[in-house]
Design an enzyme around this catalytic site. Sequence first.
Site, mmCIF file in Angstrom:
data_model
loop_
_atom_site.group_PDB
_atom_site.id
_atom_site.type_symbol
_atom_site.label_atom_id
_atom_site.label_comp_id
_atom_site.label_asym_id
_atom_site.label_seq_id
_atom_site.Cartn_x
_atom_site.Cartn_y
_atom_site.Cartn_z
ATOM 1 N N SER A 192 0.653 -0.885 0.060
ATOM 2 C CA SER A 192 -0.099 -0.103 0.046
ATOM 3 C C SER A 192 0.819 1.196 0.080
ATOM 4 O O SER A 192 1.633 1.337 -0.862
ATOM 5 C CB SER A 192 -1.020 -0.166 1.323
ATOM 6 O OG SER A 192 -1.920 0.921 1.220
ATOM 7 N N GLU A 223 -9.201 -4.340 -5.032
ATOM 8 C CA GLU A 223 -8.684 -3.265 -4.341
ATOM 9 C C GLU A 223 -9.694 -2.136 -3.654
ATOM 10 O O GLU A 223 -9.338 -1.367 -2.734
ATOM 11 C CB GLU A 223 -7.417 -2.700 -4.981
ATOM 12 C CG GLU A 223 -6.306 -3.190 -5.262
ATOM 13 C CD GLU A 223 -5.186 -3.584 -4.329
ATOM 14 O OE1 GLU A 223 -5.505 -2.902 -3.325
ATOM 15 O OE2 GLU A 223 -4.287 -4.347 -4.613
ATOM 16 N N HIS A 268 -8.311 -4.832 -0.387
ATOM 17 C CA HIS A 268 -7.037 -4.231 -0.519
ATOM 18 C C HIS A 268 -6.394 -4.844 0.994
ATOM 19 O O HIS A 268 -6.981 -4.911 2.098
ATOM 20 C CB HIS A 268 -7.055 -2.573 -0.334
ATOM 21 C CG HIS A 268 -5.818 -1.811 0.009
ATOM 22 N ND1 HIS A 268 -4.839 -1.878 -0.749
ATOM 23 C CD2 HIS A 268 -5.472 -1.233 0.939
ATOM 24 C CE1 HIS A 268 -4.018 -1.094 -0.393
ATOM 25 N NE2 HIS A 268 -4.370 -0.885 0.779
#
Length: 550
Positions: free
Chosen positions: A235, A361, A471
């Site tokens: 991330s 995501e 995610h």
Amino acid sequence: MHAGTWLVVTTFLLTHVVVANPLRRASPVVTLDSATVTGAQFGRVNRYLGIPFAQSPVGDLRFRRPEPIAPYTESFSALTYGKACPQQDVQLSLPGILGLADRTVDFLTNTVWGVALPDGEDCLTINVVTPSSASPASNLPVIVWIYGGGFQIGSSSLYDGGSVVEKSISMGEPVIFVSMNYRLSAFGFLASQEVKDAGVANLGLHDQREALRWVQKYIYNFGGDPTKVTIWGESAGAVSVSMHMVANDGDTEGLYRAAVMQSGTPVPVGDVTKAQVHYNNIVENTGCSGESDTLACLRTLDYDILKGAVDQTPSITGYNTLVLPWLPRTDGTFIREDGQQLVQQGKIANVPYIVGDCDDEGTLFALILNNLTTTSDVRGYLKDVWIPDATPAELDQILALYPADITKGSPFDTHIFNALTPQFKRVAALLGDAAFQAPRRMFLDHSAYAQNTWSFLSKRLKVTPFLGSFHASDLFNSFGSGDLAEYIIHFTNNLDPNGNDVTSWPKYTTDTRKLMTFQDQPLQPRIITQDNYRQQAIAFLTAVMLAHPI
């Protein structure tokens, strides 16, 4: 409370705390300069935690680049993690889902979170986890972890490097795991004309760079080889890795030889002055607006006053979500142009890398936006928040390429299911592609022809209600006993993720575009697919966002 809500809280904020603590056995020591540093042995692993790697960024060093640590002269114990860097308060609001439970979520995220993860400005510490057998003669490969959290929250203490080292020992390919804290939110990514003029933008990246210099200087003492460093992040941590790859026009400064990025590559951002409005709000809310040198005023403020003003700026868990106020931006020196423009120009470190995304995501972030229930709502959000400078024709085309048809939205391949609202799956598909899938593909398009690259797609945990392969879900696969961890350990050792014990992972080229795809099928947990999904939509998003950076 809805199951999806709990996942937002526990997954994004408490971010996979995987800490294995077998019985402590002995007290290993390492020498740094003239100091003896005492760690702790747990089974086959030694941990040295909370070692300062730079001078404390307080007082006049607030909002300045990190200063190198002085030589260590006093012996100390390195048994506990240091404080996390200041965490931005979470502005979590899930309209239409929580109702009266909002207070419960606020308590969990802003009270329990603070107790579990104490923070403060004196936070620049580094952690080293080694095989207990390591010595200065071992010359082991080193993997340096950079945590995620939207550049607003997170800490190295949330990730157990011991699980990675233990797995590497079992594989017969031992590595040393390093993680560091870096300044977050406005403390690490303050941006404005004043910041640019003072040359103090992107301080969080400079913290990471200083930690990498520390590794070069000291990792030999722990048994590591400073010429065999891989930088690895997820991330915001993966975005950070990619920004180091384009920093100084791709000059690694000899700090690393390879990179791994999970859910993050350069996103299209503008100059640091694009965040001027957020800087001005902090200045106004702290009473510094009347000062001739507002940056100097911010350095002198009581921490609580400054922190309170920072907490009023947009949060990644608020309505702006992925349109972040504080993130790496073009500063003209370290990051000389938009990261994606640097990639297009070939100004990228020529090192082997792994990069990949989760299939869904955008679902975590779309959950925050579930009050967008009509096409008009979605168009208004794109215009008001995401791409304010987009033309009407560009907005029309985006909406046409990402239709309201719930069978085409994210979680992908779930047909009519998981449609929390009529627009939820559409918004999730849009956000996921814009922030993650499109930048990854663009990154590969402009570098895979010149260097060794491997790419993956994680479709595991697809059955998670509303979120699918959300995610950060791939972290379950890269820490602990996951097979992605095996590939990363092979890669750290050999600059190739392949080994005798795993499915062959072909290189990614712009001709073949092969992806290692992780899936839930027990008989086929890994298959090779092609990176050709949503080609027209992703290509158009890439072009629009390059034209209108955030």
